[in-house]
Scaffold this motif. Structure first.
Motif, mmCIF file in Angstrom:
data_model
loop_
_atom_site.group_PDB
_atom_site.id
_atom_site.type_symbol
_atom_site.label_atom_id
_atom_site.label_comp_id
_atom_site.label_asym_id
_atom_site.label_seq_id
_atom_site.Cartn_x
_atom_site.Cartn_y
_atom_site.Cartn_z
ATOM 1 N N PHE A 6 67.790 31.505 -85.381
ATOM 2 C CA PHE A 6 68.969 31.853 -84.578
ATOM 3 C C PHE A 6 70.133 30.927 -84.929
ATOM 4 O O PHE A 6 71.262 31.367 -85.165
ATOM 5 N N GLY A 7 69.854 29.617 -84.966
ATOM 6 C CA GLY A 7 70.887 28.637 -85.293
ATOM 7 C C GLY A 7 71.451 28.827 -86.691
ATOM 8 O O GLY A 7 72.656 28.691 -86.905
ATOM 9 N N ARG A 8 70.596 29.157 -87.643
ATOM 10 C CA ARG A 8 71.073 29.406 -89.012
ATOM 11 C C ARG A 8 71.981 30.636 -89.061
ATOM 12 O O ARG A 8 72.944 30.663 -89.821
ATOM 13 N N GLY A 9 71.667 31.634 -88.249
ATOM 14 C CA GLY A 9 72.533 32.809 -88.170
ATOM 15 C C GLY A 9 73.913 32.466 -87.650
ATOM 16 O O GLY A 9 74.926 32.968 -88.158
ATOM 17 N N LYS A 26 66.871 21.475 -89.005
ATOM 18 C CA LYS A 26 66.033 21.405 -87.802
ATOM 19 C C LYS A 26 66.896 21.752 -86.604
ATOM 20 O O LYS A 26 68.053 21.354 -86.522
ATOM 21 N N PHE A 27 66.305 22.484 -85.672
ATOM 22 C CA PHE A 27 67.020 22.855 -84.451
ATOM 23 C C PHE A 27 65.968 23.100 -83.384
ATOM 24 O O PHE A 27 65.171 24.034 -83.484
ATOM 25 N N TYR A 64 75.495 21.554 -82.045
ATOM 26 C CA TYR A 64 74.189 22.225 -82.085
ATOM 27 C C TYR A 64 73.211 21.593 -81.105
ATOM 28 O O TYR A 64 72.503 22.295 -80.379
ATOM 29 N N ALA A 65 73.142 20.267 -81.085
ATOM 30 C CA ALA A 65 72.228 19.597 -80.156
ATOM 31 C C ALA A 65 72.550 19.993 -78.717
ATOM 32 O O ALA A 65 71.664 20.372 -77.950
ATOM 33 N N GLY A 71 73.393 26.345 -74.195
ATOM 34 C CA GLY A 71 73.860 27.652 -74.656
ATOM 35 C C GLY A 71 75.167 27.498 -75.413
ATOM 36 O O GLY A 71 75.371 26.513 -76.114
ATOM 37 N N GLN A 72 76.053 28.454 -75.240
ATOM 38 C CA GLN A 72 77.309 28.456 -75.997
ATOM 39 C C GLN A 72 78.224 27.322 -75.545
ATOM 40 O O GLN A 72 78.592 27.225 -74.377
ATOM 41 N N VAL A 73 78.610 26.458 -76.505
ATOM 42 C CA VAL A 73 79.417 25.274 -76.182
ATOM 43 C C VAL A 73 80.511 25.063 -77.219
ATOM 44 O O VAL A 73 80.476 25.637 -78.304
#
Length: 133
Positions: A6-9, A26-27, A64-65, A71-73
Motif C-alpha cells: 500500500f505504501g509503495r503504491g 519497510k513500512f 510515512y511513520a 492515516g492520511q497526514v
C-alpha cells in the motif's frame, strides 16, 4: 494488500519521489524506512548529496511513520540537523513515531549514507505530522 505494498503504491503517486528515485523498503506500525539511490544529479558542487535531497528523504520518512498510526497526514513542521556530508551509493532514512494522539504524531528520523557496505549517520530530523482528513 499488505501495508508495505500500500505504501509503495502511495510513493508511486508522488511525482517528486518518483523523480528522485525514492524506494520504500519497510513500512509497519510506527516505523518507515525509505532509501534513495545516490546519483550525480542529487549532488552539490563538492560531490556530497545535496542537503535538500537529505531533507526530502527525512521528511517523507517522518510522514510515512506518522501515517502508519494516523492515516492520511501532512508534515506540520520539521527540524533537521546535518551531522556529516552524505557520501555513498545510497541514503537510508529510518523514521519512527515517538508519540501520537488522534490528530498528530511526533516522529524522529535518522538518515544514513551507505558507502562500501558501511552506514554512516549524516542527519537527524524530528517532525510533527497532522491528520488531513
Amino acid at each position: 494488500m499488505d501495508i508495505l505494498e500500500f505504501g509503495r503504491g502511495i510513493l508511486q503517486k508522488q511525482p517528486f519521489s518518483v523523480l528522485l528515485g525514492a524506494e520504500l523498503e519497510k513500512f509497519e506500525q510506527g516505523f518507515a524506512e525509505l532509501h534513495l539511490p545516490v546519483r550525480d544529479e542529487l549532488k552539490q558542487q563538492h560531490g556530497f548529496v545535496h542537503g535538500g535531497a537529505v531533507s526530502y528523504l527525512a521528511d517523507n520518512a517522518l510522514t510515512y511513520a506518522g501515517a502508519s498510526v494516523l492515516g492520511q497526514v501532512l508534515t506540520l513542521e520539521m527540524k533537521i540537523n546535518y551531522s556529516r556530508p552524505a557520501i555513498g551509493e545510497r541514503l537510508i532514512a529510518r523514521a519512527e513515531v515517538e508519540s501520537h494522539g488522534k490528530r498528530q504524531a511526533v516522529c524522529s528520523c535518522k538518515v544514513y549514507a551507505l558507502k562500501d557496505g558501511e552506514e554512516k549517520l549524516c542527519a537527524i530530523a524530528q517532525g510533527t505530522v497532522l491528520v488531513t482528513g
